[in-house]
Structure formats: C-alpha cells, structure tokens
Design a protein around this motif. Structure first.
Motif, short mmCIF file in Angstrom:
data_model
loop_
_atom_site.label_atom_id
_atom_site.label_comp_id
_atom_site.label_asym_id
_atom_site.label_seq_id
_atom_site.Cartn_x
_atom_site.Cartn_y
_atom_site.Cartn_z
N ALA A 126 1.31 -1.08 0.42
CA ALA A 126 0.29 -0.14 0.05
C ALA A 126 1.50 1.12 -0.38
N THR A 127 2.10 1.24 0.65
CA THR A 127 2.75 2.57 1.15
C THR A 127 3.70 2.96 0.00
N GLY A 128 4.66 1.26 -0.40
CA GLY A 128 5.42 1.68 -1.66
C GLY A 128 6.41 1.88 -0.56
N ASP A 175 -0.48 16.60 5.03
CA ASP A 175 -0.05 16.86 3.47
C ASP A 175 -0.24 15.49 2.79
N PRO A 176 -0.77 15.78 1.23
CA PRO A 176 -0.59 13.90 0.99
C PRO A 176 0.21 12.76 1.01
N SER A 177 1.86 13.81 0.51
CA SER A 177 2.73 12.30 1.01
C SER A 177 3.42 11.92 1.70
N PHE A 186 -0.24 5.42 -1.27
CA PHE A 186 0.37 6.64 -2.46
C PHE A 186 -0.77 6.38 -3.89
N ARG A 187 -2.18 5.25 -3.99
CA ARG A 187 -2.19 5.90 -5.39
C ARG A 187 -3.09 6.10 -5.22
N HIS A 188 -4.13 6.77 -4.01
CA HIS A 188 -4.58 7.60 -3.88
C HIS A 188 -4.30 8.39 -2.79
N TYR A 289 10.97 5.14 -0.25
CA TYR A 289 9.77 4.95 -0.41
C TYR A 289 9.48 5.59 -1.54
N VAL A 290 7.63 5.47 -1.73
CA VAL A 290 7.42 5.66 -2.47
C VAL A 290 6.51 7.67 -1.92
N ILE A 291 6.71 8.65 -2.94
CA ILE A 291 6.46 9.65 -2.42
C ILE A 291 5.43 10.94 -3.40
N PRO A 292 4.36 10.93 -3.19
CA PRO A 292 3.58 11.43 -4.16
C PRO A 292 4.59 12.92 -4.36
N LEU A 293 4.00 13.32 -5.73
CA LEU A 293 4.15 14.86 -6.01
C LEU A 293 2.62 15.66 -5.73
N PRO A 294 2.62 16.45 -6.04
CA PRO A 294 1.63 17.23 -6.22
C PRO A 294 1.47 17.81 -8.05
N TRP A 295 1.72 16.91 -8.43
CA TRP A 295 1.11 17.20 -10.18
C TRP A 295 0.46 15.32 -10.34
N PRO A 296 -0.85 16.11 -10.56
CA PRO A 296 -1.62 14.99 -11.16
C PRO A 296 -1.36 13.60 -11.48
N GLY A 297 -1.71 12.27 -10.99
CA GLY A 297 -1.05 11.03 -11.20
C GLY A 297 0.55 10.62 -11.29
#
Length: 521
Positions: A126-128, A175-177, A186-188, A289-297
């Motif tokens: 889930a987290t990566g 924040d989402p990250s 990280f998927r949502h 880590y898998v860390i989202p970017l503030p860049w959709p997708g």
C-alpha cells in the motif's frame, strides 16, 4: 509594487531554517536563515524542541522582511520541512515534550517486530515504503509499547512542517506525501486502514490529522502568528509536501517528460525517479519510499543513502588532520578546491569503494545498521588522488545501486542538485557510473522553491504545476551532459563486482561491530 507579487518558501531543515522569497516568475529575491538545533541522548534518541523550532521559523520570516520592501503586504507563504519524525501536540495545541526527529533510532526493535507482522507485506504494497526507524508510524508504534504516557497526552501526531502550519494557521493538518507513505496508500494519497492495523495503531487512529492538498487549499495566517512573523493576518498559507519531494520538484525531477529523475548529492544522497502511479515498481527487498508529487498522476520512487559526500568529507578531514600534525596550514575549503585536480589526473576505476561511512550503516537500497565503508583493490602505487577518485566513483556506484532498486537500470535523465555537483569532473563520474545524462539546476534553494511553486498554483498565479514548472524550473536547467562512452563502459564492467562485494560483506560488518562492542541485532 502589487500586493501578492511575492511567494515565500519556508524550509525547516534539521539544522537550518530558511525563508526564501521569489517573484512570480520564480526568480529568487532574498533568503534569511536561522540555525536550528537538535540533541542526542541515550538509547539512540534524537530530539528537537518544538517551541524553539517554531520560534526559529518565525525569526527567519522576520529577518526576510528586513530584505524585502513591504514584504507583509505582498506575500503568500508555503511551508515544507524535514521528513519523518513525530511531533506530538496536546488538546491545547501545545507540544507533548520534544519531537522525535528522523535521526531517532529508538524504534529499531519495534521495526524488526513489525516487519514480521502478518500484514507487513500488505503494508508495503500500500505505501510502497519500507519501514524504518525514521518514520512516524514506527515511532508511534514504539511509543505505544514503551512510552504510552506520551500518546496518552497527545491529541494529534504531526510532522515538522505540519507543526509549523499549525502555528501559522491554527489548523491541524498534514499533506498527501507524508500521510500516504507513512499511514496510507500512494495510489490515492490517503490513509489506509490495513496499513494502520499493520502498525498496531488502529486504537490510535484518532491521532492522525486531516490531509490537505496545498495546491488547492490555503488557510489564513492568524493574528498571533502575524505578530511573531511580521506578516499580515490573513496572508494565505500553503502546506507543502515533505522536503525531499519539494527539493526534487524545485530541482527538476519532473517537468513533463517520461523517466526523469533527480539526485540530491549532499551529506546524504537522495535519489528520486518520477513515474506515474501505475508504473511504480515495488522491489522485493521492501526498501525505499514512494512519495506522491503535487502533480496529478505522478509519484516519486525514492532510495536514500545514509552517506554521500559525507564520505568525501571524511577523507579530506583525514588529510587535513595529517597535514596539521606536521604543522602545515590548511583548511577544508582548500582541500575541496583541490578535488577537481585529483579527479582529472587519476586513472578511472582502479579500485572500488563502498561509501557506507555513516555510523548508522545504510538504508538504501538495502537496510543494514552494521554496514561500513571500505576500499577494495588498494595497491602500493595508489596515491591520495586515487583515493579521492575511488570515493567519488563509490558515490556514483551507490547512486546506480539505488536507481536499479527502483525497477530499471538507468533513468532517461537525471537532474542533479547539491553543492558537490558544481564540480564538472564529479558530474562526469556520476553520469558515467549511473549511465545516464545529467543536468544541473541553477536553482539555489530548491526545497523552498518547490514549496513556493505549490503556493503559486494555489493562489492562481499558474493554472497547474506543469505550467509553473515551465517558468520556474525548466529555464534554470543547464544543457544535458552525456556520459563519456569509454568511462561508462569501464564502470559498467565494474558495477556487478561492486554489488557482489557489498552482498558478501554483511557477515564481516557484523563481526567487526561485535568485536567493537556494538550489536545491532
């Protein structure tokens, strides 16, 4: 000047808090900094005063106002900070003791236990993100077992930037990250009940704050915070992502192309690859880590070295100590100035160096607290310059090791940031060792810039992060530097041996530590 024509990025690191002002085109206007402090204690503790951290941040903002005319009337503010760690707050928004920061090692036995949990694989899927002692999830789980009185006093568990945001706005949020790589998916980019259960923290779920997307949401600066910072009440405040993501964003980890990456070459090494959510590769070793970017997708896959240029600092310090013992006047800066000459006048690949100089061992792309640095292949004709070159080549090999752990051997292009990458010979070695073109960014304060980019989107100066990057990031990227073919061929031949040696050494590292009275098991 117009109101709202300046964006300030506030970046609270482990040792320095910086407030950096940019105009709406991304040009850096001024910077103010305040030294931060943390302390170590018995049992692997590493802590930081929460109240002092807020005071330091407010001081940096006040000092920035001395450099910019009428700053208070012209500004929006975004905040980022050091990642991981646990910043506990009570029902009255007061600190529950000092924060446990990312350097705190007390949760190590709890991490070992949690990695045997029946849901450990589901948590990683889930987290990566591999579980380590840095992370808030591991630290809260350890507190729950050994320091329950801390969690009993807490009303919310924040990260450093979240704590500053609370002081600026009165809003408890994250924040989402950090939310997703610690407690979520990280998927949502939201919380995940399975992850929280795998950490044994379902009964502590009430401590997790709401998740705020900073490119879409701002909160106003409070009157109390305005009085301390010198800014105006009502100033729009943006909660940025964690500092690794912000630094990479500001340095160009993603500007729209596929398969771009960023290496932050500092005391530690951080290697981030920009990929779509669907292209994430979860390595079997369960590290990184898998860390989202503030860049959709898009997200970043991340591997971090405990020591990068710290290895070079060690070698130069040894040289400096030796020279001073003979009465020779020298300093670290003079030795650093000599690096390019040593790299230029030595033969590539005559020895191998594994750059695990940190007392904490290594965490990327493998986790081993006993890992130690070492040269392989030394002979009588090697000079000090050969040692310098070997260390730099080892830093490059370690970076390649990290990128390979993200599922592909080589990124399409790597954007470099950090003081060391101003050296052209060092960049050539990194490019050839990793086997990919590199570019440096002329951006001075990439972390603050990444946060400020989010604010620029949030206040409507740009329609999207992609549009902002075209103005703030791409013009500051130098031309790509392609690897020298013969040098890359030499390192390609050596890299499998680099990996084989480091896979053969753990028993030796452990034996040395036991002999020295250290046992990480």
């Amino acid at each position: 000047m117009e109101s709202g024509d300046i964006i300030v990025g506030l970046d609270s690191g482990t040792s320095v808090v910086k407030a950096v002002a940019f105009d709406l085109t991304g040009k850096q206007l001024a910077c103010a900094s305040v030294r931060n402090r943390y302390y170590r204690a018995a049992g692997g503790a590493a802590q930081q005063s929460m109240s002092q951290t807020w005071q330091d941040a407010a001081s940096a903002l006040r000092q920035l106002g001395d450099h910019i005319d009428n700053l208070a009337a012209r500004v929006a503010l975004a905040v980022t900070a050091q990642g991981d760690g646990s910043w506990l707050v009570d029902a009255e928004d007061r600190p529950v003791g000092d924060a446990w920061i990312w350097l705190d090692a007390r949760a190590a036995p709890t991490v070992a236990t949690l990695n045997q949990h029946p849901l450990a694989q589901a948590r990683f899927s889930a987290t990566g993100t591999g579980l380590n002692t840095c992370q808030q999830g591991a630290q809260l789980a350890h507190m729950d077992r050994h320091f329950p009185e801390l969690l009993a006093k807490a009303d919310v568990a924040l990260h450093c930037k979240d704590w500053l945001y609370l002081n600026l706005t009165g809003v408890r949020a994250t924040d989402p990250s950090e939310a997703s790589f610690t407690f979520g998916n990280f998927r949502h980019a939201g919380y995940d009940d399975t992850v929280i259960d795998a950490l044994g923290l379902t009964h502590r779920r009430h401590l997790l704050p709401e998740i705020v997307e900073g490119t879409e949401t701002t909160h106003p600066l409070t009157r109390e915070a305005a009085a301390l910072t010198g800014l105006r009440a009502g100033t729009p405040i943006v909660l940025g992502y964690v500092d690794m993501a912000m630094t990479a964003l500001g340095a160009g980890v993603h500007t729209g192309e596929a398969n771009t990456a960023c290496s932050i070459v500092g005391s530690t090494g951080v290697h981030l690859r920009s990929v779509t959510v669907d292209d994430v590769w979860l390595n079997p070793a369960q590290t990184g880590y898998v860390i989202p970017l503030p860049w959709p997708g898009y997200v970043t896959q991340v591997q971090t070295n405990m020591a990068s240029t710290l290895n070079l600092d060690w070698l130069l310090n040894v040289a400096g100590d030796l020279l001073q013992s003979f009465g020779c006047e020298t300093d670290h800066a003079r030795l650093v100035a000599q690096i390019d000459s040593w790299l230029t006048h030595t033969t590539p690949g005559t020895l191998l160096f594994h750059p695990y100089i940190s007392l904490a061992g290594e965490r990327g792309p493998f986790v081993n607290a006993s890992a130690r640095a070492g040269f392989t292949g030394l002979h009588y004709q090697h000079t000090f310059g050969d040692l310098v070159r070997g260390v730099v080549e080892g830093i490059g090999m370690a970076a390649r090791d990290c990128y390979q752990a993200m599922g592909q051997d080589r990124p399409g292009e790597i954007r470099l940031t950090g003081g060391a990458v101003r050296s052209a010979p060092l960049r050539q070695i990194l490019a050839a060792a990793i086997g990919a073109p590199v570019r440096i960014s002329q951006r001075e304060e990439a972390g603050a810039a990444g946060a400020a980019m989010m604010a620029a989107v949030a206040v409507g100066a740009f329609s999207s992060m992609a549009a902002c990057a075209e103005t703030w990031v791409r013009p500051l990227l130098d031309a790509p530097e392609t690897p020298q073919p013969d040098l890359m061929q030499r390192y390609d031949a050596l890299f499998p041996h680099y990996q084989q040696i480091r896979s053969d050494l753990p028993a030796c590292w452990q034996a040395l530590n036991i002999c020295n009275g250290v046992n990480h098991e």
